[in-house]
Design a protein around this motif. Structure first.
Motif, PDB file in Angstrom:
ATOM      1  N   SER A  31       6.410   2.291  -5.096  1.00 26.16           N
ATOM      2  CA  SER A  31       5.481   1.303  -4.575  1.00 26.16           C
ATOM      3  C   SER A  31       5.986  -0.090  -4.900  1.00 26.16           C
ATOM      4  O   SER A  31       6.839  -0.285  -5.769  1.00 26.16           O
ATOM      5  N   SER A  32       5.432  -1.069  -4.212  1.00 27.76           N
ATOM      6  CA  SER A  32       5.813  -2.457  -4.514  1.00 27.76           C
ATOM      7  C   SER A  32       5.416  -2.803  -5.939  1.00 27.76           C
ATOM      8  O   SER A  32       6.047  -3.645  -6.579  1.00 27.76           O
ATOM      9  N   LEU A  65       0.806  -1.222   0.000  1.00 33.37           N
ATOM     10  CA  LEU A  65       0.000   0.000   0.000  1.00 33.37           C
ATOM     11  C   LEU A  65       0.841   1.274   0.000  1.00 33.37           C
ATOM     12  O   LEU A  65       0.289   2.372   0.057  1.00 33.37           O
ATOM     13  N   LYS A  66       2.151   1.106  -0.086  1.00 29.89           N
ATOM     14  CA  LYS A  66       2.997   2.303  -0.139  1.00 29.89           C
ATOM     15  C   LYS A  66       2.660   3.157  -1.367  1.00 29.89           C
ATOM     16  O   LYS A  66       2.836   4.372  -1.353  1.00 29.89           O
ATOM     17  N   GLY A  67       2.191   2.502  -2.399  1.00 31.50           N
ATOM     18  CA  GLY A  67       1.889   3.257  -3.619  1.00 31.50           C
ATOM     19  C   GLY A  67       0.423   3.554  -3.809  1.00 31.50           C
ATOM     20  O   GLY A  67      -0.017   3.780  -4.940  1.00 31.50           O
ATOM     21  N   ASN A  68      -0.353   3.570  -2.747  1.00 32.02           N
ATOM     22  CA  ASN A  68      -1.776   3.925  -2.855  1.00 32.02           C
ATOM     23  C   ASN A  68      -2.083   5.059  -1.905  1.00 32.02           C
ATOM     24  O   ASN A  68      -1.802   4.962  -0.705  1.00 32.02           O
ATOM     25  N   LEU A  69      -2.650   6.119  -2.429  1.00 36.23           N
ATOM     26  CA  LEU A  69      -2.958   7.284  -1.606  1.00 36.23           C
ATOM     27  C   LEU A  69      -4.470   7.448  -1.451  1.00 36.23           C
ATOM     28  O   LEU A  69      -5.225   7.215  -2.394  1.00 36.23           O
ATOM     29  N   GLY A 116       1.697   4.531   5.430  1.00 36.23           N
ATOM     30  CA  GLY A 116       2.676   4.381   6.499  1.00 36.23           C
ATOM     31  C   GLY A 116       2.708   5.540   7.473  1.00 36.23           C
ATOM     32  O   GLY A 116       3.395   5.474   8.496  1.00 36.23           O
ATOM     33  N   ASP A 117       1.984   6.594   7.184  1.00 38.12           N
ATOM     34  CA  ASP A 117       1.982   7.767   8.063  1.00 38.12           C
ATOM     35  C   ASP A 117       0.782   7.795   9.008  1.00 38.12           C
ATOM     36  O   ASP A 117       0.655   8.727   9.806  1.00 38.12           O
ATOM     37  N   ALA A 146       6.719   8.499   5.644  1.00 39.00           N
ATOM     38  CA  ALA A 146       6.986   7.071   5.487  1.00 39.00           C
ATOM     39  C   ALA A 146       7.334   6.685   4.064  1.00 39.00           C
ATOM     40  O   ALA A 146       8.087   5.730   3.853  1.00 39.00           O
ATOM     41  N   ALA A 147       6.794   7.379   3.095  1.00 41.14           N
ATOM     42  CA  ALA A 147       7.018   6.953   1.716  1.00 41.14           C
ATOM     43  C   ALA A 147       7.775   7.980   0.887  1.00 41.14           C
ATOM     44  O   ALA A 147       7.837   7.848  -0.329  1.00 41.14           O
TER      45      ALA A 147
END
Lengths: 861, 263
Positions: free
Chosen positions: B92-93, A115-119, A795-796, B181-182
């Motif tokens: 992102s992954s 989910l790091k790439g989902n906002l 992540g925040d 975080a990102a």
């Protein structure tokens, strides 16, 4: 090219450089959304041979003869979708397909990475976390109806404006100025006109020489008419200069590069300091007006102006603060399309204010109101940025001129460089004390940078002063403010509408005074905050008549104080370099101040035995369609499932000012309540109504209508606490947890209300800590991508404790009052005050980046 | 997003100076790039080959970033550090599964993670040149010359990365400082201590510098001294003075982390 999409063979043309996203959407597969186009937001996620990919980053030709899956197929029988529904893990829902598609290809244990790439800009990720953990918010509140748009949304079938563009629509693109200040000398369109697919090109000479404001609210006279549809006078980098209309988006963009535009650059004014010098006027001003000042406030109470005691003149302490630009980053970009009809047009737009857009277009195009129909489909967030007319004017003009449907979709870059921002401000508080050392005076000065145009400048400035000063019960108050033009991207309405800036300055000052007095900051505030019966003043001015809920603010203060004394719930990072602290803030908003807001509603008892509710209110993803149905259900006694809701269509619903000022629940909701009461009185001789016996034959009596235009305003309070850890070696801040207690009247829909608060807190945290729309020395936006303008991500997220201290409001529908923006304004000062408590430095400038804290630490060392 | 002005994407053409290589990520779809009318798609031409003769490891340029830790499995500490490096990226992954080793090296972004890692491990870079020309090799330390600049000529591409056991057996640590975080790191400090020469630790500083900066040192203080003159960037992730100021802090923490790994 052939692609197997959701199990079906899909054929379509492609071109070199086309992304899989636009190929899929052109093929009618609209579950993946365009959010950023740069692989940063995840809204376009699809599965390509089972692997999650950003469709916007995937060359279309790489998908040839391979299977692609979208949420439209993945949703069928999906346990993840069920959990998303149970947790109501969406608001506007524009990100939802991307999240669910990503998770469909994510092994357990890898969610954080995935989910790091989902906002998500709306939820603050809390409801999403609940969904992933299998926690049902609906089960917590069994009386809460689920969002009525959820089923379509979670099936990948929701209809946003860009999902329903007519196939025959022409595509509009705009050449934007690369200069902060210039005069256009000439525009040679001949090369562009000859390019394939080009239908028309519009320059300033082709469009009406009429000035208006892009800002939309019910008091249009507040905003100066300083904007032209296309203008030969350039006032910011990114301003519209010329428009191309072509058969396809690619053809329109290609033709832009063939325009030959000659301009003479002029001196730029890109900072507040330069604007105040007045050497370069951004707009012509009246002879007696100060250059570049677009709005002013100067008011002091009689007690403030009382002659000072010559023997003991007041010692005035001043503190200076500075806040910065922010971008709304609603994930759905602005998009509008229009279809000519009978000398007028039907316009479909992602807007917060369809009725105000209709009125502005009628004036601009010199058409009768009834010739213009504006409707709002599903909207992917707004946060104030869609309280502007930024696309509708040019689209309407082009469609009328060409007598063909025309669409204009903004890119993410256009959102950053050419829409609006939060107003950056420089603020000064002034306090003084009596001879016993007791605080007795409060003043606030605000200087706002409104950018190139004055949309919302006056209102935002006033709110900054009002929401900063009004919570405190001093006789001696003073408010001074100016809003200045600069040659930069315009500022406008932004969640909080100035309140965040004013509250940051005053709440930071109050906390400092509390520490100096040796009191708990919340006890200290309790002494000085307004109470029922007090006026809400900023100087000589006081607010319209208002109502404060008895004891509610006291309850909120007590709840947050108890939380602060409850010990550590979240462990800070280990190591002696990390210091922890807790800070506080109190903010208020007024909801539905007449005559700003007016709303009408009709309810119709249908022959089918269902109730149809029509309201002009615009649900921009906050759940107000569901809320209005909830109000109607409670008043009528009908189950919500028997109520159909039609909203935000100037051709089919009664007037509503729009979705802003957190007023929909209190104003539109009250109109709905009154309409329902009226219907009951019409249909039934006695209450309670028995709908099974209600007449179902078509008669005049079966529709009731009501209008609500409040002459008093209810006041909502939020008391907020933040606990942070600060790395004393690097200046890095970790927010450990937050506590928010809200005096928001009776909470009609606890699930939606909680979501609003969580989203507001997380959005405000981004502004507090790192979001910063930066202006380069040449006046351009320096970081116009989501890669360089970071909003909070998965992540925040932080633990957010939220309590509603419910005291029914005497004015709002069924005791409800405003919530939407309430939790925004206290976040920054609460964090800053927590940093002060942790390491003893006073944060005067936002955002609180690590280097800003580190500089203070280094200086103090 | 859609790229305007592109004439063709070819998959059967060798690299040449007037064409842009298209790897996996793809950065080309997300950032404005110098207009080249032709892209050469490197997918499907077998450049994801992995050769392991039991000693040296050669990784094809088109292996995905997400696969790297698994390819390093016989050096568990290196594999762990690679995994930590990927977790620290802003990507992102989804991107990490598509982006490639060669693409990341060739992009030479200041906050890229492959150049510092390969510098840390003293990798050799095999460079593919035009048709019929034998490849050349260069040290990883020489590849990235600045912010998005490399030592590669216009018709050259990274073809393979060669890793030697003596450089890979050891332990390492990495410290990042990030805005959130990102976000890409404001500053990264990498340290690697080999079993073969444990007395001196290789240190690489990246993210806040135009290209990876490296030094061999016996202590964090010695590393700080050795790195005192390196250039730092000022950008939206932080000013140069701040990066310079916190470098000794991250060095000390990285050293402590390394000590902890050793014990």
């Amino acid at each position: 090219m052939k692609v197997e999409v959701d199990g079906q063979s899909c054929l379509g043309k492609t071109f070199p450089g086309q992304s899989l996203l636009t190929w899929l959407r052109a093929a009618g597969r609209t579950a993946p959304k365009l959010g950023c186009g740069t692989g940063d937001c995840g809204a376009c996620t699809v599965l390509l041979e089972g692997a999650a990919v950003h469709a916007c980053l995937t060359p279309a030709q790489r998908a040839a003869d391979r299977p692609v899956q979208t949420l439209a197929q993945l949703a069928e029988g999906s346990a993840g979708v069920e959990r998303w529904h149970a947790a109501q893990a969406f608001q506007c829902g524009y990100c939802t397909a991307g999240f669910l598609t990503t998770l469909a290809a994510t092994p357990p244990g890898q969610v954080d990475n995935a989910l790091k790439g989902n906002l998500c800009r709306c939820t603050g990720y809390a409801a999403i976390a609940d969904a992933i953990e299998g926690h049902s918010r609906l089960a917590d509140h069994p009386d809460c109806p689920p969002d009525r748009h959820g089923p379509a949304l979670l099936a990948g079938r929701s209809s946003y404006t860009a999902d329903i563009i007519p196939a025959e629509a022409l595509h509009l693109a705009v050449w934007r100025a690369p200069w902060a200040h210039a005069r256009i000398n000439s525009i040679d369109t001949s090369r562009a006109e000859a390019m394939p697919g080009v239908v028309a090109i519009f320059t300033p000479a082709d469009t009406p020489d009429v000035r208006y404001s892009s800002g939309c609210h019910a008091l249009p006279e507040r905003d100066p008419p300083d904007l032209r549809m296309l203008d030969g006078e350039i006032r910011f980098t990114g301003q519209r200069v010329a428009a191309v209309v072509a058969e396809t988006p690619a053809q329109a963009r290609a033709a832009l590069t063939a325009l030959l535009i000659d301009a003479t650059p002029q001196p730029a004014v890109t900072t507040l300091a330069e604007a105040k010098r007045g050497e370069v006027p951004v707009h012509p001003t009246a002879p007696d007006a100060a250059p570049n000042v677009i709005a002013s406030v100067n008011t002091a109470s009689a007690a403030w102006d009382a002659p000072a005691d010559a023997h003991s003149p007041p010692v005035i302490e001043t503190r200076h603060f500075r806040t910065h630009r922010a971008q709304h980053v609603h994930l759905e970009p602005h998009v509008t399309w229009a279809v000519p009809r009978d000398g007028g047009l039907d316009l479909t737009s992602s807007t917060q204010v369809p009725f105000l857009v209709q009125a502005k277009l009628a004036a601009l195009l010199q058409l009768p109101m009834e010739k213009i129909r504006v409707r709002k489909p599903r909207v992917g967030g707004g946060f104030g940025n869609k309280q502007e007319m930024l696309t509708e004017d040019l689209v309407a003009w082009a469609a009328l001129r060409l007598q063909r449907p025309v669409v204009w979709e903004f890119t993410r870059e256009e959102e950053f460089i050419a829409t609006t921002t939060r107003h950056p401000m420089e603020l000064t508080t002034q306090v003084s004390f009596d001879e016993y050392g007791k605080w007795n005076r409060l003043g606030l000065t605000a200087e706002a940078d409104t950018g190139a145009y004055g949309n919302h400048a006056s209102g935002v400035l006033h709110c900054a002063l009002f929401e900063g000063l009004a919570p405190y019960r001093f006789a001696a108050k003073k408010a001074v403010g100016q809003a200045y033009y600069t040659l930069t991207v315009p500022a406008g309405a932004y969640r909080g509408y100035g309140g965040a800036q004013g509250v940051f300055a005053v709440a930071s000052t109050v906390e400092a005074l509390a520490h100096a007095a040796g009191e708990h900051p919340l006890d200290f505030r309790k002494t000085h905050l307004v109470r029922p019966g007090d006026p809400l003043t900023i100087g000589a001015e006081s607010a319209a008549q208002h109502e404060l809920s008895p004891n509610a603010l006291e309850m909120c203060l007590a709840r947050v104080k108890a939380w602060s004394e409850g010990g550590d719930r979240v462990e800070p990072p280990s190591g002696p370099e990390w210091k922890t602290g807790t800070g506080f803030a109190v903010g208020l908003i007024t909801a539905g101040p007449g005559p700003m807001h007016r709303s009408s509603a009709t309810v119709t008892w249908e022959e089918s035995g269902r109730l149809t509710l029509r309201s002009g209110a615009a649900d921009v993803g906050t759940g107000t369609d569901t809320l209005l149905a909830t109000i109607a259900a409670e008043v009528t006694g009908l189950p919500a499932e028997r109520i159909d809701v039609i909203t935000a269509d100037t051709g089919d619903t009664p007037y509503d000012a729009g979705s802003f000022a957190s007023a929909t629940a209190s104003v539109a909701g009250e109109a709905v309540r009154r309409a329902c009461r009226s219907l009951i009185e019409t249909l039934f001789a006695s209450t309670p109504p028995n709908w099974d016996d209600a007449p179902r034959h078509p008669t005049e009596r079966r529709t009731a209508r009501a209008t609500f235009a409040p002459d008093r305003t209810s006041v909502s309070f939020a008391v907020q606490g933040m606990r942070v850890a600060v790395d004393t070696e690097t200046g890095q801040i970790r927010v450990l947890e937050s506590m928010t207690a809200l005096d928001a009247g009776r909470v009609l829909h606890p699930v939606a209300a909680r979501g609003q608060v969580e989203g507001a807190i997380m959005m405000a945290l981004g502004w507090t800590l790192w979001e910063d729309l930066q202006i380069a020395p040449d006046g351009s936006v320096a970081n116009p991508t989501l890669r360089r303008y970071r909003i909070p991500g998965w992540g925040d997220r932080i633990p957010m404790h939220i309590e509603f201290c419910e005291r029914p409001d005497p004015l709002g529908p069924l005791g409800a009052k405003a919530i939407g923006e309430l939790a925004s304004n206290g976040v920054a000062p609460a964090v800053a005050n927590a940093v002060r408590a942790a390491i003893g430095i006073t944060a005067r400038e936002l955002p609180l980046t690590p280097w800003r804290v580190w500089e203070e630490l280094t200086a103090s060392a | 997003m859609d790229v305007a002005g592109l004439a063709q994407i070819k998959s059967d053409s060798p690299p040449h100076a007037t064409a842009q290589a298209l790897a996996g990520g793809t950065w080309l779809m997300s950032e404005p790039t110098a207009a080249k009318p032709t892209w050469i798609d490197l997918a499907g031409r077998g450049w994801d080959d992995v050769t392991d003769d039991g000693k040296h490891l050669a990784l094809g340029a088109m292996i995905s970033l997400s696969a790297l830790p698994d390819h390093l499995a016989r050096w568990p500490e290196a594999s762990r550090l690679a995994r930590a490096a990927l977790a620290a990226t802003a990507a992102s992954s989804k991107v990490l599964c598509q982006a490639t080793l060669g693409g990341n090296l060739g992009l030479a972004l200041p906050f890229g993670v492959m150049n510092p890692l390969m510098t840390l491990w003293e990798a050799r870079i095999e460079v593919q040149r035009g048709t019929g020309i034998s490849p050349r090799h260069l040290a990883a330390t020489a590849l990235q010359t600045g912010d998005q600049t490399t030592a590669l000529a216009a018709d050259e591409l990274v073809r393979r990365v060669h890793l030697a056991p003596d450089s890979m057996r050891g332990r390492g640590a990495v410290q990042h400082l990030r805005l959130n975080a990102a976000s890409p790191p404001t500053l990264s400090v990498w340290v690697w201590q080999t079993d073969a020469a444990p007395e001196r630790v290789r240190v690489v500083v990246s993210a806040g510098t135009p290209s990876p900066q490296t030094v061999l040192a016996r202590s964090a203080d010695e590393a700080a001294a050795g790195l005192s003159g390196i250039p730092f960037l000022t950008d939206n992730l932080g000013p140069a003075e701040y990066r310079r100021g916190i470098l000794p802090v991250l060095l000390r923490r990285a050293w402590a982390q390394l000590e902890s790994a050793r014990t």
